[in-house]
Design an enzyme around this catalytic site. Structure first.
Site, PDB file in Angstrom:
ATOM      1  N   ASP A 267      -8.494 -36.958  13.335  1.00 39.15           N
ATOM      2  CA  ASP A 267      -9.714 -36.106  13.521  1.00 39.15           C
ATOM      3  C   ASP A 267      -9.690 -34.843  13.854  1.00 39.15           C
ATOM      4  O   ASP A 267     -10.369 -33.747  14.467  1.00 39.15           O
ATOM      5  CB  ASP A 267      -9.773 -36.486  14.779  1.00 39.15           C
ATOM      6  CG  ASP A 267      -8.999 -36.792  16.028  1.00 39.15           C
ATOM      7  OD1 ASP A 267      -7.230 -37.410  15.442  1.00 39.15           O
ATOM      8  OD2 ASP A 267      -8.907 -36.605  16.806  1.00 39.15           O
TER       9      ASP A 267
ATOM     10  N   VAL B 176      -6.095 -36.302   6.459  1.00 40.08           N
ATOM     11  CA  VAL B 176      -6.309 -35.787   6.977  1.00 40.08           C
ATOM     12  C   VAL B 176      -7.191 -36.264   8.475  1.00 40.08           C
ATOM     13  O   VAL B 176      -7.485 -36.736   8.164  1.00 40.08           O
ATOM     14  CB  VAL B 176      -8.019 -34.066   6.945  1.00 40.08           C
ATOM     15  CG1 VAL B 176      -8.083 -33.251   8.376  1.00 40.08           C
ATOM     16  CG2 VAL B 176      -7.421 -32.975   6.195  1.00 40.08           C
TER      17      VAL B 176
ATOM     18  N   THR C  46       0.095 -35.153  19.243  1.00 40.39           N
ATOM     19  CA  THR C  46      -1.019 -34.449  19.292  1.00 40.39           C
ATOM     20  C   THR C  46      -0.835 -34.433  21.317  1.00 40.39           C
ATOM     21  O   THR C  46      -0.908 -34.733  21.621  1.00 40.39           O
ATOM     22  CB  THR C  46      -2.632 -35.047  19.144  1.00 40.39           C
ATOM     23  OG1 THR C  46      -2.933 -35.506  18.028  1.00 40.39           O
ATOM     24  CG2 THR C  46      -3.506 -34.528  19.350  1.00 40.39           C
TER      25      THR C  46
ATOM     26  N   THR D 283      -7.347 -38.161  21.368  1.00 43.54           N
ATOM     27  CA  THR D 283      -6.011 -38.385  20.642  1.00 43.54           C
ATOM     28  C   THR D 283      -6.351 -39.562  20.335  1.00 43.54           C
ATOM     29  O   THR D 283      -6.814 -40.750  20.398  1.00 43.54           O
ATOM     30  CB  THR D 283      -4.847 -37.655  21.337  1.00 43.54           C
ATOM     31  OG1 THR D 283      -3.859 -38.068  21.040  1.00 43.54           O
ATOM     32  CG2 THR D 283      -5.329 -38.499  23.405  1.00 43.54           C
TER      33      THR D 283
ATOM     34  N   GLY E 201      -6.811 -41.112  14.220  1.00 38.75           N
ATOM     35  CA  GLY E 201      -8.060 -40.222  14.395  1.00 38.75           C
ATOM     36  C   GLY E 201      -8.867 -40.985  13.561  1.00 38.75           C
ATOM     37  O   GLY E 201     -10.244 -40.329  13.713  1.00 38.75           O
TER      38      GLY E 201
END
Ligand code: SD4
Length: 340
Positions: A230, A228, A199, A250, A253
């Site tokens: 964060d 999915v 990320t 980061t 999530g």
């Protein structure tokens, strides 16, 4: 601030691996600390350099945070974007979000075969009446707005990691925990060559003292199809309040979503905490909620306030962020962390 250890890049390293570091030559007011850009992990140094070109030329923070992370999204065999690790069915699915100083925001989740999810997120923000588009709908929207469909193939590194993972197909995500049995490995890689974080989040304060933020990821490697994280969730992976400050996250999530982490950090800054103290308070909230369940997980935040103070803080050792401002020369800084 006293115990914060700065890793001003060693000159040899700077010359070889990070030739892109720029000098802080911005057209800034000498007494202020903006423009400023802060972003997550070592890839942040390269991303900041691009963002700084924009900030330095009096361009809006929104352009800086989009263009900065796009550099990393385009890297082949990198951890963010189409070069990242796939889900457990072998598909690379991308999440991204962007937010400006007016509260405008856009995001995409589980987007496939598009090189720049951050730009699709911006298009959602600017060209649709919505905040978030997912999956096939997000891809359809991207194509309708001129984005190009890229091949499905995994990058060489991701293919290697995936083949390695398939041997056991164990659902045991280890994100960003360099010191969790992997401490002898170079940053970014696990012992099987697998990427260790995937990320990039970026926050910028421009010369008009306006804030924007971006966050883009291939997400947790070998995740369930449709998972999915964060990063595309406004308030969890990213939040900007131009009156107070901005924050981004980061790490694992699911744990960040549980505390609506980035919004929480901004609210702690609203209560008067410094960016570092606000990030720390959010980590403490996660620990209060989850305790030992966080033992083998990493979560980390970066934050900037309206005055141009910026910092990061993590749950575990090993998180670093890159900072460029009139006072910081795109340094990679090791964040303080909670569990000593
Ligand atoms: C996620 N927060 O999808 C992301 C992963 C991450 O460095 O930050 N990796 O959960």
């Amino acid at each position: 601030m006293t115990s914060r250890r700065k890793f001003i890049l060693q000159s040899a390293l700077a010359a070889s691996s990070f030739p892109f570091i720029l000098k802080a030559t911005a057209a800034h007011h000498p007494s202020t600390n903006f423009p400023l850009v802060i972003s997550t992990w070592d890839a942040g140094v390269k991303a900041n350099a691009k963002a700084w070109e924009f900030l330095n030329n009096n361009k809006p923070a929104l352009d800086a945070v989009e263009q900065g992370v796009m550099v990393i999204e385009s890297e082949v065999n990198c951890c963010v974007g189409l070069g990242g690790n796939p889900d457990r069915d072998g598909f690379v699915t991308l999440d991204a979000s962007i937010m400006n100083h007016l509260g405008d925001c856009g995001s995409v989740a589980a987007l496939e075969q598009i090189e720049h999810p951050i730009s699709v997120a911006r298009a959602v923000m600017e060209k649709s009446p919505h905040v978030m588009l997912v999956g096939q709908g997000a891809q359809q929207f991207a194509l309708a707005n001129g984005f190009i469909l890229k091949p499905k193939e995994l990058s060489a590194e991701a293919e290697k990691s995936y083949q390695y993972w398939l041997k056991k197909s164990e659902y045991r995500p280890i994100i960003n925990v360099e010191n969790n049995g992997y401490k002898n490995n170079p940053p970014n890689k696990l012992d099987n060559g697998q990427f260790n974080h995937d990320t990039i989040a970026m926050l910028a304060l421009d010369n008009l003292q306006n804030l924007s933020g971006s966050c883009t990821t291939s997400g947790m490697g070998f995740k369930y199809r449709g998972r999915v994280g964060d990063s595309p969730i406004i308030g969890a992976g990213l939040f900007v309040d131009n009156e107070i400050g901005a924050a981004a996250a980061t790490g694992h999530g699911e744990e960040i979503i549980r505390i609506v982490g980035s919004h929480l950090v901004v609210e702690f800054m609203r209560q008067g905490k410094s960016p570092e103290a606000a990030c720390k308070a959010a980590i403490e909230r996660a620990i209060k909620l989850r305790g030992d369940k966080l033992k083998d997980k990493q979560i980390a935040f970066i934050a900037v306030n309206k005055h141009g103070e910026a910092a990061g803080y993590a749950l575990q050792k090993g998180f670093s962020y890159a900072l460029q401002s009139p006072k910081h020369n795109n340094e990679l800084i090791e964040a303080k962390f909670f569990w000593q």
